[in-house]
Design a protein around this motif. Sequence first.
Motif, short mmCIF file in Angstrom:
data_model
loop_
_atom_site.label_atom_id
_atom_site.label_comp_id
_atom_site.label_asym_id
_atom_site.label_seq_id
_atom_site.Cartn_x
_atom_site.Cartn_y
_atom_site.Cartn_z
N THR A 129 0.85 -1.20 0.00
CA THR A 129 0.00 0.00 0.00
C THR A 129 0.88 1.24 0.00
O THR A 129 2.05 1.20 0.43
CB THR A 129 -0.92 0.05 1.23
OG1 THR A 129 -0.13 0.21 2.42
CG2 THR A 129 -1.76 -1.23 1.35
N LEU A 130 0.30 2.36 -0.44
CA LEU A 130 1.05 3.61 -0.47
C LEU A 130 1.40 4.07 0.94
O LEU A 130 2.53 4.52 1.20
CB LEU A 130 0.25 4.68 -1.20
CG LEU A 130 0.87 6.08 -1.22
CD1 LEU A 130 2.25 6.05 -1.87
CD2 LEU A 130 -0.04 7.06 -1.93
N ASP A 131 0.46 3.99 1.87
CA ASP A 131 0.72 4.42 3.25
C ASP A 131 1.91 3.66 3.84
O ASP A 131 2.78 4.26 4.48
CB ASP A 131 -0.53 4.20 4.11
CG ASP A 131 -1.60 5.23 3.84
OD1 ASP A 131 -1.27 6.31 3.34
OD2 ASP A 131 -2.78 4.96 4.12
N LEU A 132 1.94 2.36 3.61
CA LEU A 132 3.03 1.56 4.16
C LEU A 132 4.35 1.89 3.46
O LEU A 132 5.40 1.97 4.11
CB LEU A 132 2.70 0.08 4.02
CG LEU A 132 3.65 -0.90 4.72
CD1 LEU A 132 3.73 -0.59 6.21
CD2 LEU A 132 3.20 -2.34 4.50
N ALA A 133 4.30 2.13 2.15
CA ALA A 133 5.52 2.49 1.42
C ALA A 133 6.09 3.81 1.94
O ALA A 133 7.31 3.94 2.09
CB ALA A 133 5.21 2.59 -0.07
N VAL A 134 5.23 4.78 2.21
CA VAL A 134 5.68 6.07 2.74
C VAL A 134 6.26 5.88 4.14
O VAL A 134 7.30 6.47 4.47
CB VAL A 134 4.52 7.08 2.74
CG1 VAL A 134 4.89 8.33 3.55
CG2 VAL A 134 4.16 7.47 1.32
N PRO B 286 4.60 10.24 9.26
CA PRO B 286 4.38 10.94 7.99
C PRO B 286 2.91 10.98 7.62
O PRO B 286 2.18 9.98 7.74
CB PRO B 286 5.18 10.10 6.99
CG PRO B 286 5.19 8.72 7.59
CD PRO B 286 5.27 8.95 9.08
N GLU B 287 2.47 12.14 7.18
CA GLU B 287 1.09 12.34 6.75
C GLU B 287 1.08 12.70 5.27
O GLU B 287 1.75 13.64 4.85
CB GLU B 287 0.43 13.47 7.56
CG GLU B 287 -0.95 13.86 7.07
CD GLU B 287 -1.44 15.16 7.68
OE1 GLU B 287 -2.53 15.62 7.27
OE2 GLU B 287 -0.73 15.72 8.54
N ILE B 288 0.35 11.94 4.48
CA ILE B 288 0.25 12.21 3.05
C ILE B 288 -0.71 13.38 2.83
O ILE B 288 -1.87 13.31 3.22
CB ILE B 288 -0.21 10.96 2.28
CG1 ILE B 288 0.82 9.84 2.43
CG2 ILE B 288 -0.43 11.29 0.81
CD1 ILE B 288 0.40 8.54 1.79
N TRP C 281 -0.77 -4.49 -6.97
CA TRP C 281 -1.05 -3.36 -6.07
C TRP C 281 0.22 -2.85 -5.37
O TRP C 281 0.13 -1.96 -4.52
CB TRP C 281 -2.06 -3.81 -4.99
CG TRP C 281 -1.57 -4.99 -4.20
CD1 TRP C 281 -0.75 -4.98 -3.11
CD2 TRP C 281 -1.84 -6.36 -4.47
NE1 TRP C 281 -0.49 -6.24 -2.67
CE2 TRP C 281 -1.16 -7.12 -3.47
CE3 TRP C 281 -2.59 -7.04 -5.42
CZ2 TRP C 281 -1.20 -8.51 -3.44
CZ3 TRP C 281 -2.64 -8.42 -5.39
CH2 TRP C 281 -1.95 -9.15 -4.41
N PHE C 282 1.38 -3.37 -5.70
CA PHE C 282 2.59 -3.00 -4.98
C PHE C 282 3.03 -1.58 -5.33
O PHE C 282 2.89 -1.12 -6.46
CB PHE C 282 3.71 -4.00 -5.29
CG PHE C 282 3.47 -5.36 -4.72
CD1 PHE C 282 3.80 -5.64 -3.41
CD2 PHE C 282 2.88 -6.36 -5.49
CE1 PHE C 282 3.56 -6.90 -2.86
CE2 PHE C 282 2.64 -7.61 -4.96
CZ PHE C 282 2.98 -7.88 -3.65
N GLN C 283 3.58 -0.88 -4.31
CA GLN C 283 3.96 0.52 -4.44
C GLN C 283 5.42 0.71 -4.02
O GLN C 283 5.85 0.19 -2.99
CB GLN C 283 3.09 1.40 -3.53
CG GLN C 283 1.60 1.12 -3.60
CD GLN C 283 0.96 1.76 -4.81
OE1 GLN C 283 1.32 2.87 -5.18
NE2 GLN C 283 0.02 1.08 -5.44
N GLU C 284 6.15 1.47 -4.82
CA GLU C 284 7.54 1.80 -4.51
C GLU C 284 7.68 3.32 -4.37
O GLU C 284 7.31 4.06 -5.28
CB GLU C 284 8.49 1.30 -5.61
CG GLU C 284 9.94 1.67 -5.35
CD GLU C 284 10.84 1.38 -6.54
OE1 GLU C 284 12.07 1.41 -6.36
OE2 GLU C 284 10.31 1.14 -7.64
#
Length: 260
Positions: free
Chosen positions: A40-45, A57-59, A95-98
């Motif tokens: 997920t994006l949240d976890l990647a960040v 961190p807050e997106i 769905w993987f995010q880098e």
Amino acid sequence: MRRRECLPRLNRRQKTVRNLLAALGLLLVLWLVNGFAAPTLDLAVQWKAAEYFLEEPEILGVYPREISQDWKEDDVLLRDGDVFASTVCRNRFLWFQEVLEFWFAEPETGPVVFLQQRDSFDTTAVYVYAELDSDVRAVCDLRLRSDITVRISGDGQQASRHFDWDETYTMEGMPNENGLYRFAVEMKYPRDNRAGYEEQLRPMAEESAFHSFQAIPRRAAGSDFACDVTVTFYGADGKPVHVYQRKIWDKLDTERSGAS
């Protein structure tokens, strides 16, 4: 007669465990294929933020980049307290995010923070975070100045010209729910590779000015470039509620002369 060897029959619980292990194995293979990217994006960040010792961190916003590439990329703007940064999220298989390295904004003392796209060959937007009460829209004036000499040659032809580049790009935007503005950048002189060499010089000078602009976060914009930004925020009644001004880079040798 040869005796047939049979596997033992599994009961319902054993089948459930087998299926779960098979699914887990498939997920591990997919994770490996995607370079152990986050699901997920949240976890990647969060994973990337931990490398910079950022705890929460807050997106602030996620915006697709407007340039077609082999993979889908998004601009990601974030904050952790008084620390603001931009990065790029690459959407990998399934769905993987880098998330790539963070570019941190310069510290600000007021309610407005200016952020640039993380290393983009073509500038498509700039971002501004505003912690104001009554703003509903804003106008951003981005001024680029540069001492540029452009040369082009090929097919037995050549052309060159010096530019004292001085252009202001005016953009308008509205805040998202987190107070983040996106200002879309449009080139004034789009390049046409089919045009003659003389006609391509000014577009190439514009591209050079924006390449210097994108080098600012790396402190590599050079000694022949200057950039300043003015953002005027407006309330619902159309009146200005705040004006933000900042010299982002100012190392232009104004004593140089040339023909533009």
